[in-house]
Design a protein around this motif. Structure first.
Motif, mmCIF file in Angstrom:
data_model
loop_
_atom_site.group_PDB
_atom_site.id
_atom_site.type_symbol
_atom_site.label_atom_id
_atom_site.label_comp_id
_atom_site.label_asym_id
_atom_site.label_seq_id
_atom_site.Cartn_x
_atom_site.Cartn_y
_atom_site.Cartn_z
ATOM 1 N N ILE A 1 31.135 -1.300 -17.860
ATOM 2 C CA ILE A 1 30.445 -2.486 -17.338
ATOM 3 C C ILE A 1 30.929 -3.750 -18.037
ATOM 4 N N ASP A 2 31.033 -4.820 -17.251
ATOM 5 C CA ASP A 2 31.408 -6.132 -17.778
ATOM 6 C C ASP A 2 30.683 -7.177 -16.938
ATOM 7 N N GLY A 3 29.432 -7.438 -17.271
ATOM 8 C CA GLY A 3 28.621 -8.359 -16.469
ATOM 9 C C GLY A 3 28.422 -7.787 -15.080
ATOM 10 N N ASN A 4 28.791 -8.556 -14.057
ATOM 11 C CA ASN A 4 28.692 -8.096 -12.673
ATOM 12 C C ASN A 4 29.945 -7.365 -12.219
ATOM 13 N N SER A 5 30.884 -7.185 -13.119
ATOM 14 C CA SER A 5 32.170 -6.572 -12.792
ATOM 15 C C SER A 5 32.383 -5.318 -13.647
ATOM 16 N N HIS A 6 33.642 -4.884 -13.717
ATOM 17 C CA HIS A 6 34.013 -3.727 -14.522
ATOM 18 C C HIS A 6 35.207 -4.076 -15.401
ATOM 19 N N LEU A 7 35.267 -3.485 -16.574
ATOM 20 C CA LEU A 7 36.453 -3.630 -17.418
ATOM 21 C C LEU A 7 37.616 -2.903 -16.761
ATOM 22 N N ASP A 8 38.798 -3.443 -16.911
ATOM 23 C CA ASP A 8 40.005 -2.798 -16.385
ATOM 24 C C ASP A 8 40.500 -1.815 -17.445
ATOM 25 N N VAL A 9 39.858 -0.646 -17.483
ATOM 26 C CA VAL A 9 40.183 0.384 -18.470
ATOM 27 C C VAL A 9 40.307 1.725 -17.753
ATOM 28 N N PRO A 10 41.087 2.644 -18.320
ATOM 29 C CA PRO A 10 41.177 3.968 -17.702
ATOM 30 C C PRO A 10 39.862 4.738 -17.888
ATOM 31 N N LEU A 11 39.435 5.420 -16.836
ATOM 32 C CA LEU A 11 38.204 6.199 -16.906
ATOM 33 C C LEU A 11 38.470 7.677 -17.163
ATOM 34 N N ASP A 12 39.714 8.085 -17.047
ATOM 35 C CA ASP A 12 40.027 9.507 -17.192
ATOM 36 C C ASP A 12 40.884 9.828 -18.403
ATOM 37 N N THR A 13 41.212 8.806 -19.176
ATOM 38 C CA THR A 13 42.069 8.982 -20.343
ATOM 39 C C THR A 13 41.486 8.224 -21.529
ATOM 40 N N PRO A 14 41.321 8.875 -22.675
ATOM 41 C CA PRO A 14 40.824 8.157 -23.848
ATOM 42 C C PRO A 14 41.786 7.045 -24.275
ATOM 43 N N VAL A 15 41.234 5.982 -24.802
ATOM 44 C CA VAL A 15 42.006 4.856 -25.330
ATOM 45 C C VAL A 15 41.849 4.866 -26.843
#
Length: 86
Positions: free
Chosen positions: A42-56
């Motif tokens: 979550i990023d306010g009303n949007s989403h962070l541009d991050v991978p959801l299936d791979t750890p960072v």
């Protein structure tokens, strides 16, 4: 020791708690611990541009992002809840 921090978000817009959470986790890594953070995208009303299936990896900390769902106000994420059950 293996340590898991569960945070509702890591978006920079939220300021202090995000910075403190990452810094605390990084300090524990420097002490020799294996540290992970589970969080939503979550990023306010949007989403962070991050991978959801791979750890960072950030400063030696493994960060896993999970998709947020409705109601967004509560930072709801069923995939995160399922990961915590495991």
């Amino acid at each position: 020791m293996r340590i898991l921090h569960v945070l509702p978000h890591l978006a920079p817009r939220y300021g202090g708690p995000v910075k403190a959470g990452i810094e605390m986790a990084s300090a524990l890594v420097r002490l020799g611990h294996e540290v992970s953070i589970y969080t939503t995208n979550i990023d306010g009303n949007s989403h962070l541009d991050v991978p959801l299936d791979t750890p960072v990896m950030k400063n030696g900390v493994e960060i896993k992002y999970f998709p947020v769902q409705q109601p967004r106000f509560w930072h709801t994420s069923l995939p995160l809840a399922n990961a915590l059950k495991k």
